[in-house]
Scaffold this active site. Structure first.
Site, PDB file in Angstrom:
ATOM      1  N   PHE A   1      30.618  48.309  53.620  1.00 42.10           N
ATOM      2  CA  PHE A   1      29.592  49.330  53.832  1.00 42.10           C
ATOM      3  C   PHE A   1      29.832  50.499  52.869  1.00 42.10           C
ATOM      4  O   PHE A   1      30.971  50.922  52.688  1.00 42.10           O
ATOM      5  CB  PHE A   1      29.669  49.802  55.277  1.00 42.10           C
ATOM      6  CG  PHE A   1      28.511  50.648  55.716  1.00 42.10           C
ATOM      7  CD1 PHE A   1      27.276  50.084  55.979  1.00 42.10           C
ATOM      8  CD2 PHE A   1      28.659  52.014  55.880  1.00 42.10           C
ATOM      9  CE1 PHE A   1      26.210  50.867  56.397  1.00 42.10           C
ATOM     10  CE2 PHE A   1      27.599  52.802  56.298  1.00 42.10           C
ATOM     11  CZ  PHE A   1      26.372  52.227  56.561  1.00 42.10           C
TER      12      PHE A   1
ATOM     13  N   ASP B   1      37.924  47.356  59.456  1.00 38.68           N
ATOM     14  CA  ASP B   1      36.785  48.046  60.034  1.00 38.68           C
ATOM     15  C   ASP B   1      36.047  47.056  60.933  1.00 38.68           C
ATOM     16  O   ASP B   1      35.624  45.983  60.474  1.00 38.68           O
ATOM     17  CB  ASP B   1      35.869  48.581  58.915  1.00 38.68           C
ATOM     18  CG  ASP B   1      34.766  49.482  59.467  1.00 38.68           C
ATOM     19  OD1 ASP B   1      34.321  49.239  60.607  1.00 38.68           O
ATOM     20  OD2 ASP B   1      34.335  50.399  58.749  1.00 38.68           O
TER      21      ASP B   1
ATOM     22  N   TYR C   1      28.355  52.846  68.675  1.00 42.11           N
ATOM     23  CA  TYR C   1      26.908  52.914  68.940  1.00 42.11           C
ATOM     24  C   TYR C   1      26.204  51.611  68.607  1.00 42.11           C
ATOM     25  O   TYR C   1      25.024  51.468  68.865  1.00 42.11           O
ATOM     26  CB  TYR C   1      26.256  54.077  68.177  1.00 42.11           C
ATOM     27  CG  TYR C   1      26.626  54.171  66.717  1.00 42.11           C
ATOM     28  CD1 TYR C   1      26.030  53.346  65.783  1.00 42.11           C
ATOM     29  CD2 TYR C   1      27.592  55.068  66.280  1.00 42.11           C
ATOM     30  CE1 TYR C   1      26.382  53.426  64.448  1.00 42.11           C
ATOM     31  CE2 TYR C   1      27.946  55.161  64.949  1.00 42.11           C
ATOM     32  CZ  TYR C   1      27.344  54.332  64.030  1.00 42.11           C
ATOM     33  OH  TYR C   1      27.698  54.397  62.712  1.00 42.11           O
ATOM     34  N   LYS C   2      26.940  50.661  68.003  1.00 43.50           N
ATOM     35  CA  LYS C   2      26.331  49.366  67.689  1.00 43.50           C
ATOM     36  C   LYS C   2      26.475  48.449  68.907  1.00 43.50           C
ATOM     37  O   LYS C   2      25.825  48.674  69.915  1.00 43.50           O
ATOM     38  CB  LYS C   2      26.971  48.805  66.418  1.00 43.50           C
ATOM     39  CG  LYS C   2      26.611  49.664  65.190  1.00 43.50           C
ATOM     40  CD  LYS C   2      27.373  49.307  63.924  1.00 43.50           C
ATOM     41  CE  LYS C   2      26.925  50.238  62.772  1.00 43.50           C
ATOM     42  NZ  LYS C   2      27.872  50.286  61.657  1.00 43.50           N
TER      43      LYS C   2
ATOM     44  N   ARG D   1      17.025  41.987  58.750  1.00 41.65           N
ATOM     45  CA  ARG D   1      18.291  41.781  59.455  1.00 41.65           C
ATOM     46  C   ARG D   1      18.043  41.767  60.966  1.00 41.65           C
ATOM     47  O   ARG D   1      17.320  42.613  61.491  1.00 41.65           O
ATOM     48  CB  ARG D   1      19.242  42.915  59.073  1.00 41.65           C
ATOM     49  CG  ARG D   1      20.658  42.711  59.493  1.00 41.65           C
ATOM     50  CD  ARG D   1      21.532  43.813  58.938  1.00 41.65           C
ATOM     51  NE  ARG D   1      21.209  45.109  59.534  1.00 41.65           N
ATOM     52  CZ  ARG D   1      22.078  46.127  59.649  1.00 41.65           C
ATOM     53  NH1 ARG D   1      23.299  46.009  59.171  1.00 41.65           N
ATOM     54  NH2 ARG D   1      21.710  47.260  60.198  1.00 41.65           N
TER      55      ARG D   1
HETATM   56  C1  LIG Z   1      27.820  51.486  60.722  1.00 39.13           C
HETATM   57  C2  LIG Z   1      28.951  51.569  59.758  1.00 39.13           C
HETATM   58  C3  LIG Z   1      29.464  52.804  59.327  1.00 39.13           C
HETATM   59  C4  LIG Z   1      28.842  54.102  59.747  1.00 39.13           C
HETATM   60  O1  LIG Z   1      29.781  55.137  59.766  1.00 39.13           O
HETATM   61  P1  LIG Z   1      29.454  56.473  60.564  1.00 39.13           P
HETATM   62  O2  LIG Z   1      30.544  57.412  60.189  1.00 39.13           O
HETATM   63  O3  LIG Z   1      29.455  56.128  62.016  1.00 39.13           O
HETATM   64  O4  LIG Z   1      28.099  56.934  60.148  1.00 39.13           O
HETATM   65  C5  LIG Z   1      30.574  52.796  58.506  1.00 39.13           C
HETATM   66  N1  LIG Z   1      31.129  51.631  58.084  1.00 39.13           N
HETATM   67  C6  LIG Z   1      30.645  50.432  58.471  1.00 39.13           C
HETATM   68  C7  LIG Z   1      31.301  49.182  58.004  1.00 39.13           C
HETATM   69  C8  LIG Z   1      29.529  50.376  59.302  1.00 39.13           C
HETATM   70  O5  LIG Z   1      29.011  49.192  59.646  1.00 39.13           O
END
Ligand SMILES: *Cc1c(COP(=O)(O)O)cnc(C)c1O
Length: 397
Positions: A113, A184, A209-210, A356
């Site tokens: 990400f 992660d 939150y996911k 997605r």
């Molecule tokens: C959703 C996601 C994020 C989002 O990070 P936030 O700090 O919560 O905005 C970061 N890394 C990955 C791999 C994600 O899927």
């Protein structure tokens, strides 16, 4: 066996919606709504500052962390909650790098990400010691692990394709090369069985939150392997990671264990909402979730390949090689998704051309998956996606 009809009843699901985006923002657990009202009115409203003691607000980061620990194969006392995933990743990566002072490479992959890569690059730049962020193709990670690598920083499930890394094997390779393994779990926690202790991971971070349904902007979590708990150096050493915050000492001294990764005042309302959201997982077996999610995603792929010749599968076909989401490509993905959402089927898009869809058996059933693809097939066959209103871009996709 997990009773998925019972878990579904624990959520508020808007009528007329088929929700295939729980990989991005989980829906509202009814208990979370009730908790939010109670915490705001009875705790904040009535107890005021006494709430810190009377309602044990200060213990929320560890108490909620322990509940997440159970879902990711971590022992009690090894997970802390608070802040955002980006911040928790920064802390974990900084601490991991400090454990390998003689090495200069952080290894990640191009499917990671963007925030993870941005955070890593800015951290390495700020260290000013010549560290390098080495980004290779996801398939090339195993071969790229060598004894120059200080830290492997990998996201287990690719946010675009759903491709799943082998956490156990890659962690073993990292360790064999003398590197620290940081994972992660953004698209893993609550989506599939994770065994942090069994895989011997050093650090892990994730958001809630996911698939954990903690609500928009819900606090993130950080796992610190017990073997590093007394040596890991906290970066962002805020007062609540101090061993005695209310002694107000001049000099910082880290709290024992993972509590050193706390930063500042915990988000009490958000953590309380998350705590209530996690009630959904009581009595849920993650192996059942995984089996059911594979059933849903396989059915989705089969339906799409039968009914939607305009779409190309971009996720691994083997369900054991992907997480709990599936993406398919279409050159006009954005407009197709807007047309789909207008018909009550909610997924999302990832630039440039991916549609997605997330599969969450806690509240999603096979009949809905079949109905969703029927609507998708209709949107594509009739070309209804090509109306002007479906091409208008919103800020958040
Ligand atoms: C959703 C996601 C994020 C989002 O990070 P936030 O700090 O919560 O905005 C970061 N890394 C990955 C791999 C994600 O899927």
């Amino acid at each position: 066996m997990t009773d998925f009809a019972a878990t579904r009843a624990l959520f508020h699901l808007p009528p007329g919606v088929i929700y295939l985006d729980g990989n991005s923002l989980g829906p509202l657990p009814r208990a979370a709504e009730a908790r939010a009202a109670a915490v705001i009115r009875e705790q904040w409203g009535e107890r005021l500052i006494r709430g810190w003691n009377d309602c044990e607000w200060m213990a929320l980061p560890t108490r909620v962390g322990d509940r997440i620990a159970r879902l990711v194969g971590a022992p009690a006392g090894s997970v802390i909650t608070g802040d955002t995933l980006s911040i928790k990743l920064f802390q974990a990566l900084a601490a991991a790098i400090a454990l390998r002072p003689d090495r200069r490479v952080v290894l990640s992959d191009s499917g990671n990400f963007p925030s993870d890569l941005y955070i890593a690059q800015s951290l390495l730049d700020s260290l000013g010691q010549g560290h390098e962020l080495r980004v290779v193709a996801p398939e090339a990670v195993a071969d790229a692990i060598d004894d120059s690598v200080a830290v492997t920083m990998l996201t287990e499930v690719d946010y675009r394709t759903g491709r799943l890394h082998d956490m156990r094997a890659l962690t073993a390779s990292a360790h064999a090369a003398g590197a620290i393994a940081l994972w992660d779990l953004a698209h893993s926690a609550g989506a599939l069985p994770v065994d942090l202790a069994g895989a011997d991971a050093d650090f892990a971070v994730g958001c809630t939150y996911k698939y954990l349904n903690g609500g928009p902007g819900a606090p993130a979590f950080l796992y610190l392997a017990p073997r590093h708990a007394e040596t890991a150096r906290p970066i962002l050493s805020g007062w609540l990671g101090h061993r005695a915050p209310f002694a107000f000492e001049r000099d910082y001294a880290p709290a024992p264990g993972v509590e050193r990764m706390r930063v500042g005042t915990p988000p009490v309302i958000a953590l309380s909402v998350l705590d209530a959201a996690l009630d959904v997982w009581d009595g849920v077996d993650m192996a059942d979730v995984r089996a059911a999610s594979i059933g849903l995603s396989q059915r989705f792929i089969a339906e799409v390949e039968t009914r939607c010749p305009q779409l190309t599968l971009t996720s691994p076909r083997d369900p054991h090689a992907r997480g709990s989401q599936v993406s398919v490509a279409h050159p006009q993905a954005y407009a197709v998704m807007q047309a789909l959402i207008a018909r009550g089927v909610i997924g999302d898009v990832r630039a440039p051309d991916l549609l997605r869809f997330g599969f969450t058996p806690l509240y999603l059933c096979e009949e809905e998956v079949v109905r969703a693809v029927a609507i998708l097939a209709d949107v594509l066959a009739t070309g209804s996606w090509d109306r002007p209103e479906h091409h208008a871009r919103a800020a958040v996709t």
